[in-house]
Structure formats: C-alpha cells, structure tokens
Enzyme design. Structure first.
Site, PDB file in Angstrom:
ATOM      1  N   ARG A   1       0.845  -1.208   0.000  1.00 47.91           N
ATOM      2  CA  ARG A   1       0.000   0.000   0.000  1.00 47.91           C
ATOM      3  C   ARG A   1       0.870   1.244   0.000  1.00 47.91           C
ATOM      4  O   ARG A   1       0.524   2.261   0.592  1.00 47.91           O
ATOM      5  CB  ARG A   1      -0.916  -0.001   1.209  1.00 47.91           C
ATOM      6  CG  ARG A   1      -0.161  -0.147   2.508  1.00 47.91           C
ATOM      7  CD  ARG A   1      -0.971   0.339   3.628  1.00 47.91           C
ATOM      8  NE  ARG A   1      -0.319   0.023   4.877  1.00 47.91           N
ATOM      9  CZ  ARG A   1      -0.726   0.489   6.026  1.00 47.91           C
ATOM     10  NH1 ARG A   1      -1.750   1.291   6.075  1.00 47.91           N
ATOM     11  NH2 ARG A   1      -0.086   0.177   7.123  1.00 47.91           N
TER      12      ARG A   1
ATOM     13  N   LYS B   1       2.146   6.528   1.232  1.00 50.36           N
ATOM     14  CA  LYS B   1       1.620   5.359   1.943  1.00 50.36           C
ATOM     15  C   LYS B   1       0.099   5.455   1.965  1.00 50.36           C
ATOM     16  O   LYS B   1      -0.446   6.466   2.408  1.00 50.36           O
ATOM     17  CB  LYS B   1       2.194   5.370   3.367  1.00 50.36           C
ATOM     18  CG  LYS B   1       1.913   4.142   4.192  1.00 50.36           C
ATOM     19  CD  LYS B   1       2.791   4.158   5.437  1.00 50.36           C
ATOM     20  CE  LYS B   1       2.429   3.044   6.398  1.00 50.36           C
ATOM     21  NZ  LYS B   1       3.266   3.090   7.615  1.00 50.36           N
TER      22      LYS B   1
ATOM     23  N   ARG C   1      15.275  -2.596   3.669  1.00 48.29           N
ATOM     24  CA  ARG C   1      15.037  -3.249   4.957  1.00 48.29           C
ATOM     25  C   ARG C   1      15.849  -4.531   5.058  1.00 48.29           C
ATOM     26  O   ARG C   1      16.303  -5.056   4.035  1.00 48.29           O
ATOM     27  CB  ARG C   1      13.545  -3.629   5.058  1.00 48.29           C
ATOM     28  CG  ARG C   1      12.604  -2.483   4.823  1.00 48.29           C
ATOM     29  CD  ARG C   1      11.329  -2.961   4.114  1.00 48.29           C
ATOM     30  NE  ARG C   1      10.531  -1.815   3.663  1.00 48.29           N
ATOM     31  CZ  ARG C   1       9.548  -1.279   4.355  1.00 48.29           C
ATOM     32  NH1 ARG C   1       9.203  -1.784   5.506  1.00 48.29           N
ATOM     33  NH2 ARG C   1       8.896  -0.234   3.898  1.00 48.29           N
TER      34      ARG C   1
ATOM     35  N   ASP D   1      11.067  -6.984   8.277  1.00 45.94           N
ATOM     36  CA  ASP D   1      10.697  -6.045   7.200  1.00 45.94           C
ATOM     37  C   ASP D   1      10.524  -4.638   7.735  1.00 45.94           C
ATOM     38  O   ASP D   1      10.423  -3.692   6.957  1.00 45.94           O
ATOM     39  CB  ASP D   1       9.404  -6.494   6.509  1.00 45.94           C
ATOM     40  CG  ASP D   1       8.265  -6.708   7.488  1.00 45.94           C
ATOM     41  OD1 ASP D   1       8.412  -7.562   8.379  1.00 45.94           O
ATOM     42  OD2 ASP D   1       7.246  -6.000   7.384  1.00 45.94           O
TER      43      ASP D   1
ATOM     44  N   ASP E   1       8.243   2.360   9.948  1.00 45.99           N
ATOM     45  CA  ASP E   1       6.981   1.632  10.085  1.00 45.99           C
ATOM     46  C   ASP E   1       6.357   1.790  11.463  1.00 45.99           C
ATOM     47  O   ASP E   1       6.401   0.899  12.307  1.00 45.99           O
ATOM     48  CB  ASP E   1       7.159   0.154   9.712  1.00 45.99           C
ATOM     49  CG  ASP E   1       7.036  -0.015   8.205  1.00 45.99           C
ATOM     50  OD1 ASP E   1       7.113   1.006   7.503  1.00 45.99           O
ATOM     51  OD2 ASP E   1       6.857  -1.136   7.733  1.00 45.99           O
TER      52      ASP E   1
HETATM   53  P1  AMP Z   1       3.033  -3.424   8.054  1.00 48.86           P
HETATM   54  O1  AMP Z   1       2.233  -4.116   9.091  1.00 48.86           O
HETATM   55  O2  AMP Z   1       2.565  -2.015   7.764  1.00 48.86           O
HETATM   56  O3  AMP Z   1       4.502  -3.503   8.255  1.00 48.86           O
HETATM   57  O4  AMP Z   1       2.691  -4.196   6.698  1.00 48.86           O
HETATM   58  C1  AMP Z   1       2.987  -5.548   6.494  1.00 48.86           C
HETATM   59  C2  AMP Z   1       2.683  -5.906   5.063  1.00 48.86           C
HETATM   60  O5  AMP Z   1       1.280  -5.797   4.787  1.00 48.86           O
HETATM   61  C3  AMP Z   1       3.374  -5.027   4.028  1.00 48.86           C
HETATM   62  O6  AMP Z   1       3.705  -5.828   2.926  1.00 48.86           O
HETATM   63  C4  AMP Z   1       2.311  -4.026   3.679  1.00 48.86           C
HETATM   64  O7  AMP Z   1       2.506  -3.435   2.424  1.00 48.86           O
HETATM   65  C5  AMP Z   1       1.068  -4.902   3.704  1.00 48.86           C
HETATM   66  N1  AMP Z   1      -0.162  -4.131   3.944  1.00 48.86           N
HETATM   67  C6  AMP Z   1      -0.535  -3.530   5.086  1.00 48.86           C
HETATM   68  N2  AMP Z   1      -1.726  -2.913   4.933  1.00 48.86           N
HETATM   69  C7  AMP Z   1      -2.120  -3.136   3.668  1.00 48.86           C
HETATM   70  C8  AMP Z   1      -3.271  -2.763   2.886  1.00 48.86           C
HETATM   71  N3  AMP Z   1      -4.264  -2.029   3.393  1.00 48.86           N
HETATM   72  N4  AMP Z   1      -3.318  -3.177   1.603  1.00 48.86           N
HETATM   73  C9  AMP Z   1      -2.333  -3.910   1.078  1.00 48.86           C
HETATM   74  N5  AMP Z   1      -1.244  -4.288   1.739  1.00 48.86           N
HETATM   75  C10 AMP Z   1      -1.131  -3.907   3.015  1.00 48.86           C
HETATM   76 MG    MG Z   2       6.107  -2.897   7.450  1.00 50.71          MG
END
Ligand code: AMP
Ligand code: MG
Length: 485
Positions: free
Chosen positions: A95, A114, A184, A253, A263
């Site tokens: 996203r 984002k 990362r 990540d 993040d």
């Molecule tokens: P995060 O928890 O933000 O570190 O995200 C973990 C993974 O989930 C990453 O690959 C993000 O890009 C993906 N992700 C989180 N929220 C969304 C969303 N609303 N749509 C698509 N991918 C998402």
């Molecule tokens: Mg992340």
C-alpha cells in the site's frame, strides 16, 4: 524579462528503479476522488527544498495524493520479504509507492506515498490507509525526530475523500513518508530467498553506495557493511530504550538498513516503568515487549547476516564465524550506548564501575513503585519529589548525590546535561489519541497542531509543556495499540 529567481521544487532521481526489475514493480497510479491536504510539515518541506506554496496548490496536493506525478518521478512498489513474529513470508509495498528520491544538499531522500492504492504486493489488501493511523505516524515520527532519534519523517497527510473499509468505515488518507531509504532487512531476505547470489550482491552494492560509501574501498566491504549496520542498530535501539519507545512490531521487514526507525504501526511510549510493557494488541506473547527489543534486534541482524554469508567469505565456515562475531558485537555496542545515555540522564560525566548497579537500582525502584519513566528523570533533573518517596528511594538518592560529587563537573553542568538528556515531553498515548479523535471525528486539527508544537522542542522545558507531561487518566491503564492499516 526572464525570472532569475529559482523556485524550489521537486528534484527527483530514481536510483532504485535502475536496479533490476526483480527488486520492484512499476506502478500505475490509482487516483482518489477528492484529495485534501490536512497536514503539511513546513520545516521538512524547506529541508527538502520544496516550495510550501507549490505543495499546497491543487497540483501539489495532486502529487501528495498519488493522483498525478511530479516531474521526474517513476513510481515503483518495492519488493521485500520478512520474518513476521518469527515466520518468513513474502511481503512488499502493498500500500505504498516510491515516487523517487529527492536530491538535497544533505543527501537524497525517498519520497514515499503510503495508502496510495493497490500494488502487485497487496495480496488481499486494498492498498489504502485510514486517516487516524497516518496522522499517528506523522505525530510520532516527527516527535522521534525531535527527540534526536534517527527516523523516517512525515511530509504531509492528504485525505482521499474516499472511505476505507476496516471493522467500520473510516476516512481514507495518504501519508507522504520521507526516509533516507526504504531498504530493509527484509529486502535482503527477499533477494537471498527469491533471487540469485548476484541479486544479493547488487542490493548490497547499491546499499553501500547509498549509505556507507566509505566502505566500498575496504578489503572486505560486505563484512564491514554488516558491522556498520549492526553498529547503527545498536545505537538506534539504545536510543529507543533510553527514551522508553516501544516499536511494537520489530519484524525484519520493519528494520531499516539505514539505521532509521521505520513503520510506525502499534508503537507507543512507556508511561510507568515496566520492562514487560507491550502495547500492541496483536503481540499476544510479548515478543516485542520493551525489554526484548535489544535481543530482537540481534535476532533480526542474524537474519540479515545470513543473506550476506556468500559475500562475506567463500569458505562458508569462515563466513559464518565472521558474521556471528559481528552480530554478537551488538551486545557490547548496545551496552556502551545505553550506559553512556543513562549516565547522561543522571547528570554523570565520568565512568565508575558501580554506575550500572546505581542505574539498575533506580529502575527497580521505579518498577516497584509504579513510577513514570519519563517523569522520574524530569523530577530528578529539577529536584522535585517523586510520587512515592520510599526509604529505598531516599537511600538511592543519597548514593546518587554522592556519585555526582565524585566528578569534577559542577552541579550546574550536571543540571544542563540532564536537561538535554531527559525530554520534558514525549507523545503520551492519551494525548496522541485525543489529537487523533479531534482530527478524525470533528475535523479539528488544532489539538494535533498544539501537540506537535509542544513536541517540537522536547528539551526546551517550557511552561506550556508541563500540561503535556501529566500522566494518563486511569482509564488508559490498559491502553492497546493496533497495527492500523
Ligand atoms: P506493516 O504491518 O505495515 O509492516 O505491513 C505488512 C505488510 O502488509 C506489508 O507488505 C504491507 O505493504 C502490507 N499491507 C498492510 N496494509 C495493507 C493494505 N491495506 N493493503 C495492502 N497491503 C497492506
Ligand atoms: Mg512494514
């Protein structure tokens, strides 16, 4: 007549997009219906050489919402993998998109949107973000920056005019995130697991060139690279511990090779000192509790080191030994940073063998008496009484005063050191929530503006900060944070 005044503006390069396409996907923009700029970071805009008027214009807001592209942008979503709560998985910018790297006299900065829509890495997600978590990232990342902690920063938040579907309907938003890069530990894991050894080398060379240029000339550049990443993480995590910051989701990540905090999901600042503190609603077993952060960093750095093994030495046993020694060095480096930071928090300039036990004793007293972490140091700085002045604390206080006398620096010098090492304010969870609900529910951004203002100079110790140093109401005792997608 030609206008000789050069206007500051977007000045993007796309060095990441010059890597092989294995590392990213080119993106077609997904437009939003009615973007509206709700927060703009004027200081950061200036730092990046961006014109504030231009950013606020219809065209500027169109760029910040992902509806159109600033000159020179090649939008890409970055591929990465990662260990999430210990389990390896393919991830990537699901996203987010990278617009490019803004060239500034102080270096190049990733400009990332984002919440800008689906990408090939979105899996089941909608690629969107809700307003409140994006404002939260804005507030906390800027606070961290002002607390002198390396971090990604936030340039702007734009509401999309479209709802996002979570447990309920929420307002959609796009955050413009600025970081020295978004490489990362998980990016290296992606290259090592899904690519070739040549891909790992390409990524390592790119990263060295971008963040550690001096290392390129060394005899063992990749080993030096590993050591440097370990060093930066040891410094970063010590800063988190010293300030009481809990990241909440230290998956590989979410660990940046540059050594910046990235993040901001379920992160939060500790109120009462307790090493077991966990705020994240999904961290059931406390893997990412306050006290575990240094050891989790080591765990993550091992995952990083594994990806570099073939580059470190052709003999795998030797490579493993070299990598292990380098990662384990984290413990020494971390401890040095932490104890030196703790000495400063207590106004101590020189080193004595028993300093660590003096510090541990204070922390234990805080734990037993449920004392607030940040405010205990403020009270010590300004000679104010603690909530619970137990006999044990009074004895500790005597020891500390005696310790301060065993250095050549004056009382005033100690006071100055403590003032500069102990923030008057941190983004307290209840204050952040208050600012978010005013903005999200009532469209009132004044509460957030005031909070950001107070947090902009945490070491100023001004009168208006006092109100923000107050503890949360009892209803906040079981405060939980959510990943906030
Ligand atoms: P995060 O928890 O933000 O570190 O995200 C973990 C993974 O989930 C990453 O690959 C993000 O890009 C993906 N992700 C989180 N929220 C969304 C969303 N609303 N749509 C698509 N991918 C998402
Ligand atoms: Mg992340």
């Amino acid at each position: 007549m030609t206008n000789l005044k050069t206007k500051t503006s977007w000045n993007l390069v796309n060095s990441y997009a010059e890597l092989p396409e294995f590392f990213y996907s080119k993106i077609n923009l997904s437009k939003v219906s009615s973007p509206e700029l709700v927060v703009l970071n004027n200081n950061l805009a200036e730092y990046l050489g961006l014109d504030i008027g231009e950013l606020k214009s219809k065209e500027g807001v169109s760029y910040l919402s992902g509806n159109s592209l600033p000159k020179g942008s090649i939008p890409i979503a970055l591929a990465y993998a990662g260990h999430q709560f210990g389990y390896f998985t393919m991830l990537g910018d699901g996203r987010a998109i990278l617009l490019g790297e803004q060239v500034t006299p102080k270096g190049n900065y990733d400009i990332q949107l984002k919440g800008s829509g689906r990408t090939p890495y979105s899996r089941g997600g909608d690629g969107r973000a809700a307003l409140s978590p994006m404002l939260r990232e804005y507030i906390v990342s800027e606070a961290m920056h002002n607390l002198n902690i390396p971090t990604s920063r936030s340039l702007a938040v734009v509401t999309s005019g479209e709802p996002v579907i979570r447990e309920k309907l929420l307002k959609g938003a796009v955050l413009t995130r600025v970081a020295s890069s978004h490489i990362r530990v998980g990016t290296f894991e992606y290259a090592a697991n899904f690519g070739t050894q040549e891909n790992v080398r390409q990524l390592a060379d790119y990263t060295i060139d971008r963040h550690f240029r001096d290392l390129a000339r060394e005899d063992s550049p990749y080993l030096s690279f590993l050591k440097e990443v370990v060093k930066r993480q040891a410094s970063l995590i010590a800063k988190w511990q010293l300030i009481g910051f809990i990241h909440g989701v230290m998956n590989t990540d979410n660990m940046a090779i540059s050594g910046e905090t990235i993040d901001y999901g379920p992160c939060a600042f500790m109120d009462a000192y307790n090493p077991d503190t966990v705020y994240s609603s999904i961290d059931t077993y406390g893997r990412y509790a306050y006290k575990n952060q240094p050891q989790i960093a080591v765990w993550n750095l091992f995952r990083f080191a594994e990806t570099l093994l073939p580059l470190i030495h052709e003999n795998s046993d030797k490579a493993i030994k070299l990598a292990q020694d380098s990662v384990i060095e984290f413990n020494n480096l971390y401890h040095k940073n932490w104890i030196s930071g703790m000495r400063s928090k207590l106004g101590i300039f020189n080193e004595e063998e028993n300093d660590e036990s003096l510090i541990e004793l204070l922390l234990n007293i805080m734990l037993k008496n449920n004392e607030d972490y940040t405010n205990t140091f403020i009270k010590l700085t300004f000679g104010e009484t603690l909530t619970n002045e137990t006999k044990e604390f009074k004895e500790w206080h005597k020891k500390w005063k005696a310790r301060l006398q065993r250095q050549t620096q004056t009382k005033e010098e100690s006071f100055e050191l403590m003032k500069n090492s102990n923030p008057a304010v941190i983004p307290r969870n209840h204050r952040v929530e208050e600012a978010l609900s005013a903005a999200d529910e009532k469209g009132d951004y004044s509460v957030m503006d005031n909070l950001i203002g107070v947090l902009s100079k945490p070491f100023a110790h001004t009168a208006d900060q006092k109100e923000y140093a107050k503890l949360p109401p009892p209803s906040f005792c079981n405060y939980k944070t959510f990943c906030g997608t």
